[in-house]
Design an enzyme around this catalytic site. Sequence first.
Site, PDB file in Angstrom:
ATOM      1  N   PRO A   1     -40.911  15.361  11.602  1.00  0.00           N
ATOM      2  CA  PRO A   1     -41.684  13.899  11.115  1.00  0.00           C
ATOM      3  C   PRO A   1     -42.684  13.851  12.155  1.00  0.00           C
ATOM      4  CG  PRO A   1     -39.729  13.545  11.898  1.00  0.00           C
ATOM      5  CD  PRO A   1     -39.618  15.066  11.979  1.00  0.00           C
TER       6      PRO A   1
ATOM      7  N   GLN B   1     -37.185   9.195   7.371  1.00  0.00           N
ATOM      8  CA  GLN B   1     -36.756   8.957   8.937  1.00  0.00           C
ATOM      9  C   GLN B   1     -37.289   7.521   9.203  1.00  0.00           C
ATOM     10  OE1 GLN B   1     -39.250   9.839  12.618  1.00  0.00           O
ATOM     11  NE2 GLN B   1     -37.354  11.282  12.812  1.00  0.00           N
TER      12      GLN B   1
ATOM     13  N   CYS C   1     -39.280   8.993  19.467  1.00  0.00           N
ATOM     14  CA  CYS C   1     -40.875   8.756  19.559  1.00  0.00           C
ATOM     15  C   CYS C   1     -40.963   8.038  20.952  1.00  0.00           C
ATOM     16  CB  CYS C   1     -41.266   7.601  18.540  1.00  0.00           C
ATOM     17  SG  CYS C   1     -42.932   7.338  18.816  1.00  0.00           S
TER      18      CYS C   1
ATOM     19  N   GLY D   1     -43.210  21.179  14.751  1.00  0.00           N
ATOM     20  CA  GLY D   1     -44.145  20.125  14.260  1.00  0.00           C
ATOM     21  C   GLY D   1     -45.743  20.372  14.478  1.00  0.00           C
TER      22      GLY D   1
END
EC number: 1.3.1.-
Length: 335
Positions: A19, A73, A103, A229
């Site tokens: 994500p 998410q 994050c 990613g």
Amino acid sequence: MSVKIGNIDLGPFPLLLAPMEDVSDPPFRFVCKQNGADLMYTEFISSEGLIRDAAKSKQKLDVFEYERPVGIQIFGGDIDHMREATEIAAQAGPDLIDINYGCPVKAVVCKGAGSSLLQDIPKMVKMTAEVVKATSLPVTVKTRLGWDDTTKNVYEVAERLQDVGIQALSIHGRTRAQLYKGQADWSLIREVKRNPRIRIPIFGNGDVDSPEKAAAWRMEYEIDGIMIGRAAIGYPWIFREVKHFFATGERLAGPTLQERIEACRTHLDKSIQWKGERTGILEMRRHYANYFKGLPDFKPYRMKLVSELNLATIYQLLDDISGSYANNCTLLQPV
């Protein structure tokens, strides 16, 4: 043996699309799915935005049949709000719910969300337990090694989150303090996987940018799958190339110029279908440079593409690229 998250069968060694904020929206997920991504996630969605019915957060809940299995998410710093957000997200019909505990962005961390929870494991455990209780869908987590080099606590995190019911864990091989700098360290990910208490799938994330590296790290770090990613941005072919290398031990030729143009056009079309013509065109601008990375003297085309609002003209520019570079097929592989 197949890797399973709940009843979701991902095959023997799945490749996951990470994500990524402002990247992994439905149009981008479409081209990644076409090229072999086995499991994908939405951009992370604010629990506060969901419970306040914010339009931007609600739109991120959009999932489509073509991308299954797909996870939504969510992130947040308030346990009650995360429980409510889980219930809202589950109504959108994903295959699983993922919690972001990784994050590192300051705006997220300052709200007690994302990787901030790595400094408060009891709260992380309680929040996770509430999310698990709030839905019948499988719950997974994405996190990091720890807050900084002195607090690499993912080994404990994995055990405790498994104990409260998560069904898979993706680990980025950096601490929060590292952000995205330096090299990802997967050695602690391997320790988590080797822990005899751990029964859930463990996925490794961070710096996988080539088929050779994916194959080497698959063996060296013993993970159940790899999450990719940044290497997929503008290069969704990374998934098919990794799978080809796994199957044959040989590197698949990179995409042709025409494949790049077609993927870019498909991405643009899906963006317009999802958000309307004007917004779709504007949001596509961030992707052109990546799709055509390695083409010599591409800047004049890029400048036109990122300033044009007329769809027919953009299509014509893509056709012009095809003609201009038809005899120059030495496109660079991703680095």
